[in-house]
Design a protein around this motif. Structure first.
Motif, PDB file in Angstrom:
ATOM      1  N   PRO A  42       6.864  -2.851  -1.550  1.00 24.70           N
ATOM      2  CA  PRO A  42       6.605  -4.272  -1.265  1.00 24.70           C
ATOM      3  C   PRO A  42       6.527  -4.579   0.238  1.00 24.70           C
ATOM      4  CG  PRO A  42       8.266  -4.069  -2.961  1.00 24.70           C
ATOM      5  CD  PRO A  42       8.019  -2.686  -2.428  1.00 24.70           C
ATOM      6  N   PHE A  43       7.407  -3.941   1.026  1.00 21.57           N
ATOM      7  CA  PHE A  43       7.361  -4.153   2.476  1.00 21.57           C
ATOM      8  C   PHE A  43       6.024  -3.698   3.051  1.00 21.57           C
ATOM      9  CE2 PHE A  43       7.858  -2.598   6.803  1.00 21.57           C
ATOM     10  CZ  PHE A  43       8.356  -3.728   7.435  1.00 21.57           C
ATOM     11  N   SER A  44       5.564  -2.525   2.626  1.00 29.39           N
ATOM     12  CA  SER A  44       4.302  -2.007   3.158  1.00 29.39           C
ATOM     13  C   SER A  44       3.120  -2.864   2.716  1.00 29.39           C
ATOM     14  CB  SER A  44       4.098  -0.546   2.752  1.00 29.39           C
ATOM     15  OG  SER A  44       3.930  -0.422   1.359  1.00 29.39           O
ATOM     16  N   LEU A  45       3.183  -3.398   1.499  1.00 31.13           N
ATOM     17  CA  LEU A  45       2.109  -4.294   1.035  1.00 31.13           C
ATOM     18  C   LEU A  45       2.070  -5.590   1.852  1.00 31.13           C
ATOM     19  CD1 LEU A  45       2.367  -3.808  -2.831  1.00 31.13           C
ATOM     20  CD2 LEU A  45       0.487  -3.072  -1.331  1.00 31.13           C
ATOM     21  N   LEU A  46       3.248  -6.122   2.173  1.00 32.90           N
ATOM     22  CA  LEU A  46       3.292  -7.316   3.020  1.00 32.90           C
ATOM     23  C   LEU A  46       2.745  -7.019   4.414  1.00 32.90           C
ATOM     24  CD1 LEU A  46       6.733  -8.879   2.040  1.00 32.90           C
ATOM     25  CD2 LEU A  46       4.464  -9.889   1.718  1.00 32.90           C
ATOM     26  N   TRP A  47       3.174  -5.904   4.991  1.00 29.37           N
ATOM     27  CA  TRP A  47       2.713  -5.507   6.325  1.00 29.37           C
ATOM     28  C   TRP A  47       1.194  -5.336   6.331  1.00 29.37           C
ATOM     29  CZ3 TRP A  47       5.508  -4.018  10.869  1.00 29.37           C
ATOM     30  CH2 TRP A  47       4.713  -3.463  11.868  1.00 29.37           C
ATOM     31  N   ALA A  48       0.683  -4.548   5.408  1.00 27.73           N
ATOM     32  CA  ALA A  48      -0.753  -4.281   5.362  1.00 27.73           C
ATOM     33  C   ALA A  48      -1.532  -5.547   5.050  1.00 27.73           C
ATOM     34  CB  ALA A  48      -1.062  -3.200   4.326  1.00 27.73           C
ATOM     35  N   GLY A  49      -1.020  -6.371   4.139  1.00 32.74           N
ATOM     36  CA  GLY A  49      -1.707  -7.618   3.803  1.00 32.74           C
ATOM     37  C   GLY A  49      -1.837  -8.533   5.005  1.00 32.74           C
ATOM     38  N   PHE A  50      -0.746  -8.664   5.764  1.00 33.71           N
ATOM     39  CA  PHE A  50      -0.818  -9.506   6.955  1.00 33.71           C
ATOM     40  C   PHE A  50      -1.762  -8.892   7.987  1.00 33.71           C
ATOM     41  CE2 PHE A  50       0.522 -10.863  11.175  1.00 33.71           C
ATOM     42  CZ  PHE A  50       0.370 -12.235  11.029  1.00 33.71           C
ATOM     43  N   PHE A  77      -1.775  -2.361  14.141  1.00 30.82           N
ATOM     44  CA  PHE A  77      -0.989  -2.870  13.015  1.00 30.82           C
ATOM     45  C   PHE A  77      -1.701  -2.616  11.687  1.00 30.82           C
ATOM     46  CE2 PHE A  77       0.497  -5.203  16.678  1.00 30.82           C
ATOM     47  CZ  PHE A  77       1.860  -5.115  16.546  1.00 30.82           C
ATOM     48  N   LEU A  78      -3.019  -2.685  11.713  1.00 28.58           N
ATOM     49  CA  LEU A  78      -3.810  -2.390  10.518  1.00 28.58           C
ATOM     50  C   LEU A  78      -3.693  -0.907  10.154  1.00 28.58           C
ATOM     51  CD1 LEU A  78      -5.834  -3.296   8.350  1.00 28.58           C
ATOM     52  CD2 LEU A  78      -7.656  -2.782   9.983  1.00 28.58           C
ATOM     53  N   VAL A  79      -3.790  -0.035  11.152  1.00 33.00           N
ATOM     54  CA  VAL A  79      -3.684   1.406  10.913  1.00 33.00           C
ATOM     55  C   VAL A  79      -2.302   1.747  10.346  1.00 33.00           C
ATOM     56  CG1 VAL A  79      -3.628   3.673  12.042  1.00 33.00           C
ATOM     57  CG2 VAL A  79      -5.429   2.034  12.616  1.00 33.00           C
ATOM     58  N   VAL A  80      -1.247   1.197  10.953  1.00 33.05           N
ATOM     59  CA  VAL A  80       0.114   1.447  10.456  1.00 33.05           C
ATOM     60  C   VAL A  80       0.262   0.907   9.038  1.00 33.05           C
ATOM     61  CG1 VAL A  80       2.555   0.854  10.771  1.00 33.05           C
ATOM     62  CG2 VAL A  80       1.189   1.579  12.728  1.00 33.05           C
ATOM     63  N   GLY A  81      -0.276  -0.273   8.782  1.00 35.21           N
ATOM     64  CA  GLY A  81      -0.195  -0.866   7.449  1.00 35.21           C
ATOM     65  C   GLY A  81      -0.863  -0.006   6.397  1.00 35.21           C
ATOM     66  N   LEU A  82      -2.032   0.530   6.711  1.00 33.79           N
ATOM     67  CA  LEU A  82      -2.726   1.397   5.763  1.00 33.79           C
ATOM     68  C   LEU A  82      -1.969   2.712   5.553  1.00 33.79           C
ATOM     69  CD1 LEU A  82      -6.415   0.762   6.848  1.00 33.79           C
ATOM     70  CD2 LEU A  82      -5.235  -0.118   4.812  1.00 33.79           C
ATOM     71  N   TYR A  83      -1.380   3.231   6.637  1.00 30.04           N
ATOM     72  CA  TYR A  83      -0.608   4.468   6.515  1.00 30.04           C
ATOM     73  C   TYR A  83       0.619   4.266   5.625  1.00 30.04           C
ATOM     74  CZ  TYR A  83       2.585   8.231   7.421  1.00 30.04           C
ATOM     75  OH  TYR A  83       3.468   9.252   7.237  1.00 30.04           O
ATOM     76  N   THR A  85       1.233   2.034   3.437  1.00 34.60           N
ATOM     77  CA  THR A  85       0.901   1.608   2.083  1.00 34.60           C
ATOM     78  C   THR A  85       0.325   2.743   1.250  1.00 34.60           C
ATOM     79  OG1 THR A  85       0.477  -0.616   2.905  1.00 34.60           O
ATOM     80  CG2 THR A  85      -0.353  -0.104   0.722  1.00 34.60           C
ATOM     81  N   PHE A  86      -0.605   3.510   1.821  1.00 33.13           N
ATOM     82  CA  PHE A  86      -1.298   4.556   1.063  1.00 33.13           C
ATOM     83  C   PHE A  86      -1.181   5.940   1.699  1.00 33.13           C
ATOM     84  CE2 PHE A  86      -3.841   0.624   0.571  1.00 33.13           C
ATOM     85  CZ  PHE A  86      -3.633   0.409  -0.775  1.00 33.13           C
ATOM     86  N   GLY A  87      -1.462   6.025   2.965  1.00 25.42           N
ATOM     87  CA  GLY A  87      -1.594   7.310   3.640  1.00 25.42           C
ATOM     88  C   GLY A  87      -0.385   8.200   3.583  1.00 25.42           C
ATOM     89  N   ARG A  88       0.802   7.632   3.668  1.00 23.53           N
ATOM     90  CA  ARG A  88       2.018   8.453   3.685  1.00 23.53           C
ATOM     91  C   ARG A  88       2.183   9.276   2.411  1.00 23.53           C
ATOM     92  NH1 ARG A  88       6.744   5.720   1.335  1.00 23.53           N
ATOM     93  NH2 ARG A  88       6.035   3.751   0.450  1.00 23.53           N
ATOM     94  N   PHE A  89       1.736   8.748   1.279  1.00 18.96           N
ATOM     95  CA  PHE A  89       1.842   9.490   0.022  1.00 18.96           C
ATOM     96  C   PHE A  89       0.928  10.715   0.026  1.00 18.96           C
ATOM     97  CE2 PHE A  89       3.029   5.140  -1.327  1.00 18.96           C
ATOM     98  CZ  PHE A  89       4.303   5.422  -1.798  1.00 18.96           C
ATOM     99  N   PHE A  90      -0.277  10.543   0.510  1.00 22.55           N
ATOM    100  CA  PHE A  90      -1.245  11.643   0.504  1.00 22.55           C
ATOM    101  C   PHE A  90      -0.915  12.696   1.556  1.00 22.55           C
ATOM    102  CE2 PHE A  90      -3.419   8.006  -1.392  1.00 22.55           C
ATOM    103  CZ  PHE A  90      -3.646   8.552  -2.648  1.00 22.55           C
ATOM    104  N   ILE A  91      -0.406  12.269   2.701  1.00 24.25           N
ATOM    105  CA  ILE A  91       0.008  13.237   3.721  1.00 24.25           C
ATOM    106  C   ILE A  91       1.226  14.021   3.229  1.00 24.25           C
ATOM    107  CG2 ILE A  91       1.005  13.449   6.034  1.00 24.25           C
ATOM    108  CD1 ILE A  91      -0.977  11.233   6.875  1.00 24.25           C
ATOM    109  N   ASP A  92       2.140  13.348   2.540  1.00 26.06           N
ATOM    110  CA  ASP A  92       3.312  14.022   1.985  1.00 26.06           C
ATOM    111  C   ASP A  92       2.902  15.099   0.983  1.00 26.06           C
ATOM    112  OD1 ASP A  92       6.267  14.120   1.809  1.00 26.06           O
ATOM    113  OD2 ASP A  92       5.917  13.479  -0.255  1.00 26.06           O
ATOM    114  N   VAL A  93       1.966  14.777   0.091  1.00 20.29           N
ATOM    115  CA  VAL A  93       1.461  15.757  -0.885  1.00 20.29           C
ATOM    116  C   VAL A  93       0.816  16.929  -0.151  1.00 20.29           C
ATOM    117  CG1 VAL A  93      -0.273  16.170  -2.686  1.00 20.29           C
ATOM    118  CG2 VAL A  93       1.183  14.146  -2.794  1.00 20.29           C
ATOM    119  N   TRP A  94      -0.003  16.630   0.836  1.00 19.13           N
ATOM    120  CA  TRP A  94      -0.699  17.672   1.595  1.00 19.13           C
ATOM    121  C   TRP A  94       0.302  18.591   2.298  1.00 19.13           C
ATOM    122  CZ3 TRP A  94      -1.298  18.232   7.061  1.00 19.13           C
ATOM    123  CH2 TRP A  94      -2.220  19.201   7.429  1.00 19.13           C
TER     124      TRP A  94
END
Length: 188
Positions: A42-50, A77-83, A85-94
């Protein structure tokens, strides 16, 4: 030669003289959702949404070229928000696809293959506290030491487990067996 075989061969080269592998394994390959995600998502969604709202508003408004620094201000702030929200999961898997774990008669080894191969080891006779986290399917994680404080500036592992500064086996199968094997080695 398969990727798994190559990784195991690389792990063999990381062994010390007279050291033998008692167990080796790899972390779970898919997405990992931890209990802390109930707060982080939820925090990442708020950050990315804003950040999306801010950037859309600034870039779509009629402004002259003097406002370019103001427009550029929101992009990090947009780059961090996208990371987060989504990017951290895919980098973790990789990153987890490149990890190999081992328990030897002398150490706990975490080997990471990549451009620059790295290994982290903990002397099995001088292990810090060991924390077991077991799931209902028998998989789980073993942490070797205490997590860094939330306010220490060293706990990026809160967002992405593979970046945690504390050595750990992340989501391995049959975690109880490995945990007991480690305890038997520390008693010797």
């Amino acid at each position: 030669m398969s990727k798994g075989k190559k990784l195991r061969d690389d792990l063999q080269r990381a062994l010390l003289p007279d050291e033998r592998v008692l167990w080796s394994g790899e972390p779970y390959r898919g997405l990992i959702f931890r209990p802390i995600e109930a707060f982080l998502i939820p925090f990442s969604l708020l950050w990315a949404g804003f950040a999306v709202f801010w950037n859309f508003s600034v870039w779509s408004a009629d402004q002259d070229a003097a406002a370019l620094p103001f427009k550029l201000f929101g992009l990090p702030f947009l780059v961090v928000g996208l990371y987060v929200t989504f990017g951290r999961f895919f980098i973790d898997v990789w990153l987890r696809r490149r990890l190999q774990y081992a328990v030897t008669n002398r150490r706990i080894l975490i080997y990471k293959k990549g451009g620059t191969a790295t290994s982290k080891s903990v002397d099995i006779r001088h292990l810090p506290s060991i924390e077991l986290s077991e799931r209902s399917d028998g998989s789980g994680s073993i942490r070797f030491g205490q997590p860094a404080s939330l306010f220490s500036g060293q706990n990026f592992g809160l967002w992405q487990p593979t970046f945690d500064a504390t050595a750990q086996f992340l989501r391995i199968p049959n975690v109880r067996f490995v945990y007991e094997l480690i305890h038997k080695q520390t008693e010797r």
